[in-house]
Motif scaffolding. Structure first.
Motif, PDB file in Angstrom:
ATOM      1  N   UNK A   7      85.811 -54.112  45.922  1.00  0.00           N
ATOM      2  CA  UNK A   7      86.455 -53.050  45.177  1.00  0.00           C
ATOM      3  C   UNK A   7      87.246 -52.091  46.178  1.00  0.00           C
ATOM      4  N   UNK A   8      86.511 -51.870  47.573  1.00  0.00           N
ATOM      5  CA  UNK A   8      87.042 -50.854  48.240  1.00  0.00           C
ATOM      6  C   UNK A   8      88.373 -51.402  48.956  1.00  0.00           C
ATOM      7  N   UNK A   9      88.079 -52.706  49.408  1.00  0.00           N
ATOM      8  CA  UNK A   9      89.124 -53.680  50.027  1.00  0.00           C
ATOM      9  C   UNK A   9      90.550 -53.615  49.050  1.00  0.00           C
ATOM     10  N   UNK A  10      90.256 -53.740  47.771  1.00  0.00           N
ATOM     11  CA  UNK A  10      91.160 -53.845  46.712  1.00  0.00           C
ATOM     12  C   UNK A  10      92.034 -52.696  46.770  1.00  0.00           C
ATOM     13  N   UNK A  11      90.936 -51.579  46.687  1.00  0.00           N
ATOM     14  CA  UNK A  11      91.857 -50.275  46.698  1.00  0.00           C
ATOM     15  C   UNK A  11      92.524 -49.821  47.958  1.00  0.00           C
ATOM     16  N   UNK A  12      92.107 -50.324  48.934  1.00  0.00           N
ATOM     17  CA  UNK A  12      92.965 -50.132  50.153  1.00  0.00           C
ATOM     18  C   UNK A  12      94.219 -50.821  50.102  1.00  0.00           C
ATOM     19  N   UNK A  13      94.197 -51.928  49.700  1.00  0.00           N
ATOM     20  CA  UNK A  13      95.460 -52.882  49.282  1.00  0.00           C
ATOM     21  C   UNK A  13      96.351 -52.121  48.299  1.00  0.00           C
ATOM     22  N   UNK A  14      95.717 -51.802  47.178  1.00  0.00           N
ATOM     23  CA  UNK A  14      96.482 -51.085  46.221  1.00  0.00           C
ATOM     24  C   UNK A  14      97.295 -49.671  46.833  1.00  0.00           C
ATOM     25  N   UNK A  15      96.262 -48.928  47.339  1.00  0.00           N
ATOM     26  CA  UNK A  15      96.996 -47.647  47.868  1.00  0.00           C
ATOM     27  C   UNK A  15      98.272 -48.109  48.949  1.00  0.00           C
ATOM     28  N   UNK A  16      98.246 -48.920  49.945  1.00  0.00           N
ATOM     29  CA  UNK A  16      99.146 -49.171  50.678  1.00  0.00           C
ATOM     30  C   UNK A  16     100.432 -49.713  49.921  1.00  0.00           C
ATOM     31  N   UNK A  17     100.136 -50.644  49.012  1.00  0.00           N
ATOM     32  CA  UNK A  17     101.194 -51.319  48.157  1.00  0.00           C
ATOM     33  C   UNK A  17     102.006 -50.254  47.373  1.00  0.00           C
ATOM     34  N   UNK A  18     101.280 -49.258  46.877  1.00  0.00           N
ATOM     35  CA  UNK A  18     101.872 -48.213  46.071  1.00  0.00           C
ATOM     36  C   UNK A  18     102.772 -47.407  47.053  1.00  0.00           C
ATOM     37  N   UNK A  19     102.216 -47.093  48.199  1.00  0.00           N
ATOM     38  CA  UNK A  19     103.129 -46.373  49.088  1.00  0.00           C
ATOM     39  C   UNK A  19     104.551 -47.041  49.457  1.00  0.00           C
TER      40      UNK A  19
END
Length: 71
Positions: A7-19
């Protein structure tokens, strides 16, 4: 603990993707971070301990990545 790591890794990927998407691809640093976190997420999902998790998220994750790449 495995689910929390994923979950943590997916959230990191999501955050970078959104930016990256929000900048219309102009934030080159975030493009590098997206690649880095996608690589880490994929590597985590390929581990034997994550077989169940892989089955739960793989198809949706690939669709989301494709949508992000097409923006």
């Amino acid at each position: 603990m495995r689910a929390e790591q994923l979950i943590h890794q997916l959230q990191l990927e999501r955050g970078c993707s959104c930016a990256w998407i929000s900048s219309c691809g102009n934030l080159e640093d975030f493009e590098s971070l997206v690649i880095q976190h996608r690589t880490r997420t994929t590597a985590l999902l390929e581990k034997a301990d994550y077989v169940l998790h892989h089955g739960l998220v793989h198809v949706t994750l690939m669709e989301l990545r494709a949508n992000a790449d097409n923006v």
